[in-house]
Write a protein that holds these residues in place. Sequence first.
Motif, mmCIF file in Angstrom:
data_model
loop_
_atom_site.group_PDB
_atom_site.id
_atom_site.type_symbol
_atom_site.label_atom_id
_atom_site.label_comp_id
_atom_site.label_asym_id
_atom_site.label_seq_id
_atom_site.Cartn_x
_atom_site.Cartn_y
_atom_site.Cartn_z
ATOM 1 N N ARG A 322 44.353 11.352 -20.315
ATOM 2 C CA ARG A 322 44.864 10.593 -19.183
ATOM 3 C C ARG A 322 44.120 9.256 -19.080
ATOM 4 N N ILE A 323 44.858 8.189 -19.234
ATOM 5 C CA ILE A 323 44.265 6.850 -19.156
ATOM 6 C C ILE A 323 44.456 6.319 -17.745
ATOM 7 N N GLN A 324 43.374 5.936 -17.097
ATOM 8 C CA GLN A 324 43.533 5.376 -15.752
ATOM 9 C C GLN A 324 42.303 4.609 -15.290
ATOM 10 N N SER A 325 42.489 3.411 -14.885
ATOM 11 C CA SER A 325 41.460 2.533 -14.318
ATOM 12 C C SER A 325 40.399 2.156 -15.360
ATOM 13 N N ALA A 326 39.898 0.950 -15.194
ATOM 14 C CA ALA A 326 38.807 0.490 -16.051
ATOM 15 C C ALA A 326 37.509 1.129 -15.571
ATOM 16 N N ARG A 327 36.502 1.142 -16.434
ATOM 17 C CA ARG A 327 35.168 1.588 -16.018
ATOM 18 C C ARG A 327 34.666 0.707 -14.880
ATOM 19 N N ALA A 328 33.923 1.311 -13.974
ATOM 20 C CA ALA A 328 33.443 0.566 -12.807
ATOM 21 C C ALA A 328 32.352 -0.433 -13.166
ATOM 22 N N ASP A 329 31.760 -0.265 -14.342
ATOM 23 C CA ASP A 329 30.645 -1.146 -14.687
ATOM 24 C C ASP A 329 31.104 -2.570 -14.993
ATOM 25 N N HIS A 341 34.965 8.118 -16.714
ATOM 26 C CA HIS A 341 34.496 7.792 -15.361
ATOM 27 C C HIS A 341 33.401 8.768 -14.933
ATOM 28 N N PRO A 342 32.327 8.243 -14.348
ATOM 29 C CA PRO A 342 31.163 9.111 -14.084
ATOM 30 C C PRO A 342 31.460 10.378 -13.298
ATOM 31 N N ASP A 343 32.244 10.268 -12.227
ATOM 32 C CA ASP A 343 32.400 11.473 -11.412
ATOM 33 C C ASP A 343 33.285 12.509 -12.098
ATOM 34 N N VAL A 344 34.256 12.045 -12.873
ATOM 35 C CA VAL A 344 35.065 13.000 -13.651
ATOM 36 C C VAL A 344 34.184 13.669 -14.697
ATOM 37 N N ARG A 345 33.373 12.872 -15.324
ATOM 38 C CA ARG A 345 32.468 13.410 -16.334
ATOM 39 C C ARG A 345 31.466 14.393 -15.727
ATOM 40 N N ARG A 346 31.025 14.088 -14.527
ATOM 41 C CA ARG A 346 30.139 15.024 -13.821
ATOM 42 C C ARG A 346 30.849 16.361 -13.599
ATOM 43 N N MET A 347 32.097 16.300 -13.172
ATOM 44 C CA MET A 347 32.831 17.550 -12.962
ATOM 45 C C MET A 347 32.969 18.317 -14.273
ATOM 46 N N LEU A 348 33.280 17.609 -15.339
ATOM 47 C CA LEU A 348 33.485 18.287 -16.633
ATOM 48 C C LEU A 348 32.179 18.877 -17.160
ATOM 49 N N LEU A 349 31.080 18.141 -17.008
ATOM 50 C CA LEU A 349 29.814 18.678 -17.510
ATOM 51 C C LEU A 349 29.390 19.870 -16.657
ATOM 52 N N ARG A 350 29.675 19.776 -15.375
ATOM 53 C CA ARG A 350 29.392 20.919 -14.510
ATOM 54 C C ARG A 350 30.227 22.131 -14.931
ATOM 55 N N MET A 351 31.493 21.897 -15.223
ATOM 56 C CA MET A 351 32.354 22.989 -15.674
ATOM 57 C C MET A 351 31.808 23.621 -16.951
ATOM 58 N N LYS A 352 31.404 22.768 -17.885
ATOM 59 C CA LYS A 352 30.861 23.302 -19.144
ATOM 60 C C LYS A 352 29.581 24.090 -18.882
ATOM 61 N N ALA A 353 28.698 23.499 -18.078
ATOM 62 C CA ALA A 353 27.410 24.152 -17.821
ATOM 63 C C ALA A 353 27.602 25.478 -17.093
#
Lengths: 574, 574
Positions: A322-329, A341-353
């Motif tokens: 899913r492509i959406q929005s540029a990086r906030a940096d 995106h950081p918060d999506v990545r946080r959710m995914l890493l949390r899911m993996k962990a």
Amino acid sequence: MTFTPPVAEQRFVLEHVAGLADLSSSDRFAEATPDMVEAVLEGVGAFAAGEWAPLDRTGDTVGARWTEDGVVMPKGFPEAYRAYVEGGWGTIGAPAEHGGQGMPFAIATAVLDTLGAANMGFALCPTLTVGAIEALMHHGSAEQQAAYLPHLSTGAWTGTMNLTEPQAGSDVGALRTRAEPVGDGRWKITGTKIYISYGDHDLAPQIVHLVLARTPGAPAGTKGLSLFLVPKYCLNDDGSPGEANDVRVVSIEHKMGLHASPTCVLSFGDNGDCIGELIGAEGGGIAAMFTMMNNARLNVGLQGVQVAERATQKAVAYARDRIQSARADGASREPVAIIEHPDVRRMLLRMKAQTQAARALVYLAAGNVDRATLGDADARKRVDLLTPLAKAHGTDLGNEVASLGIQVHGGMGYVEETGAAQHFRDARITPIYEGTNGIQAADLVGRKLAMDNGGVFLAHVEAMRAEASDAGLRALIDVCEEVGRRLMTADVDDKLAASYPFLTMLSVATCGWLMERQGRIARDAEGDPIFLAQKQAAARFYVEQIVPEAMGLKAAASARADVLYAIPADAFAA
Amino acid sequence: MTFTPPVAEQRFVLEHVAGLADLSSSDRFAEATPDMVEAVLEGVGAFAAGEWAPLDRTGDTVGARWTEDGVVMPKGFPEAYRAYVEGGWGTIGAPAEHGGQGMPFAIATAVLDTLGAANMGFALCPTLTVGAIEALMHHGSAEQQAAYLPHLSTGAWTGTMNLTEPQAGSDVGALRTRAEPVGDGRWKITGTKIYISYGDHDLAPQIVHLVLARTPGAPAGTKGLSLFLVPKYCLNDDGSPGEANDVRVVSIEHKMGLHASPTCVLSFGDNGDCIGELIGAEGGGIAAMFTMMNNARLNVGLQGVQVAERATQKAVAYARDRIQSARADGASREPVAIIEHPDVRRMLLRMKAQTQAARALVYLAAGNVDRATLGDADARKRVDLLTPLAKAHGTDLGNEVASLGIQVHGGMGYVEETGAAQHFRDARITPIYEGTNGIQAADLVGRKLAMDNGGVFLAHVEAMRAEASDAGLRALIDVCEEVGRRLMTADVDDKLAASYPFLTMLSVATCGWLMERQGRIARDAEGDPIFLAQKQAAARFYVEQIVPEAMGLKAAASARADVLYAIPADAFAA
């Protein structure tokens, strides 16, 4: 909809958490060599991905269907079940002396992990069969074992557990189903059981119901219960299924999820002609039930792992796509895949962990089941201690991860066609059945903390402490010991009031210990650098972020019951 | 299925959190006397319990239905909606100069709280109408206001918000819907919008679509967007709805929950003849959108309160009714209502505490909306700061409470007929729509922390600190300040990586502050002793057990982004 069996992860956890090398060095499990395990995991992975995973959506959208002639499974399920039986996937952990392969329970666990991640509702069927095998192995007579185990071991016949009745949910002592001796050693069963998973279906020519019932003159409560084997079809003299027994599937439940699994109301003896045999001793029902249930509880914890694995895979695939929005940096104005995106990545890493943590917890218990089989009495006690953690925390994590899976999908996650919602709905039963998670917590602070005067618990704490190095993790282990010691001698209401937060803390400490270990091993290991890197990241995230969260539970785990009873029950409606 | 409007609780929170006395001392809100408020809350409570609550299950089981002629609502909904309009319940907070009653937003919030607790899917319709009213009040011309507001104020006509497009979920800047001037001041709209709640229905003779679209030559991104009003039926010269506009409802989504609410795909201008009017200035779309959205975000946070209230009531009723097992303390062998068991009681008290916390958070924001209306510039900023907290944490709590509601029901909770599952399914959309909770967290650490160089945030921290007395709560407030200060100057990725845990911490601190205050007031107040006692218990539970949990988030809220990017995106699939 694709599913990739997590073979590398399973092998890693079998090796470094379940202790597979130790097991395969025994005579009994000598066949469980690394090559054999690899072949089994790859094989079941290919089978599950190819045959079972594509039916997961059908299971949800079509679901099992009640008819007057019995329950009809969705199209494709009978064939896929036959392929499972023919592939020998049911036999992995089944007893070698009864047609099984006698592999370690830990490996059977990994096989079921894969099957259930592919199709959780479907895999519940073999899960229950394993419970029936366990009951017969430990409590059945030689004749009963000979008559039933070879068919159950292959999965050609399936098993059920009949505990709950309408008036007795978690209160097993209140069961009313009756068994009366016929005189020839057989019994007539009369009663109604509810919530019987796979209580009827068209996958197999025979269903073996294990039924808790009360014999004439038996004492009230759990001590008056005996376990009966009630086949769907009475056996012919040659042992084949013959005439229908007097068991009727009254209806199936309309559930929020797990639609593939028919949850039956079963009526035994409507025509006064339901024939059963006693398993074990009269009055030994509760002991036999625990044999089934302890195994089933680990396997329900495993369902948490299954649904978490599948939900994570789906969310990761979506987030990479899913492509959406540029990086906030601000480095670029080009929209990126949302996994960036950081918060999506946080959710995914949390899911993996969290998925990996749940898997480690369940596989740890499974490895100890095998050690116990090999005669290690301490391992049996460790299993007893770990079972409520694996069941309750494993399923809690399955729910958390499935919910995050929806969140990663955004609006698409709430639309049924995407499939993320199914996992969320499917997962929600797991904290309830096989003893609610509240019952698991009560079991932990009651029976389990008390084992060997706290010695089993303290040995577990010491094992964690001996290896853990992160300061936060060590602090959490210390707090678990402190709270656990207090709970051992606490008033019963105070124990129960604190039980759930304590269970969660101890589970996270245990997962933290296992995740830290895996991260350390992955750092020093050779192998697929991508696999090892993600393992380290998941371990680091777990230790750095999830372990400290559990410290926040100390207050609740230390609280007394008085706050709960500060108001009368009526005031809850005010 | 019965629903009891929580009038005593609402009055208490309006008084002690929203600051109603201050509001009614103003000329503008002078009519909002205690008697008037009591009458409104009792009145809407009786209406909601009698007319809307009984339709909640129908909304779920039958649901809105797409037909070629438009969306058909379940039986009973059109009549119940008419009764709502005729009862004047839509007019409470609507502008007095356009047919509304001009009561404080806080009171309108309490009214919507009740309506949504009775029937969350139904109450979403008026929720959206309020957004349309806000947009027209702040950005519409006098003519537009005169033409539409009197009908929207009563709810006779309903409103929609048309933002999302298939290629642009949370990325509003990527919208493609076009608007071209016709020459007479009107515009032709072309494009497809998705996820349009109540985008079509048969409840009202007119639907007022507010549509974000791009004008010719407009710049890319959000700055090129303008807001258009597109009526379902073009107005006749006398202002009545006339010929159908060129707006087609293509389909409705098949969602996991909230089935009463038709989530539409709308196609504008299939025949090149969709007429709209510009609201506000060309290029002012994003500002107008925020006007609608900020209000809508608070109201979605309120949905969390609604669903939590209903789920709690249902669980409490079940737990008082369901007899199972004797108390563990051994005092008696008689089975008791499950509300007497410590862990069930813990879940119920947690549900009550979390519901009250969510309500306090949302009503606090609502009270500040009214203060802002009265000219208090600081209050406007407080609303801006509180909005992401109310939306994200309010909806997170709605989900947690709905899940606990299932757990209290045990196996019955997973069976759809009980109704507990509906709340769980309904709740799950709320962390997603009106800006995902991840977007709320980004808004908090981005825009909101930066307001007045951190001054708005720090003033909020000081307000909490000035009143909070519990040591744990004060410690949490300190940590919020510490983390918030760090985030103000952090790298953007680090900000975002920590945003969600920080949002949760700050929300819990805010709720803790408000709950502690309510508990203190309840202790010293005179009134219904049962109500005051449960309020104290809920407040104590919140401060003693939930506040410390949030301290456990400090590590995650202090973590940097590097752990998330320690592995490449591909490795998430390993």
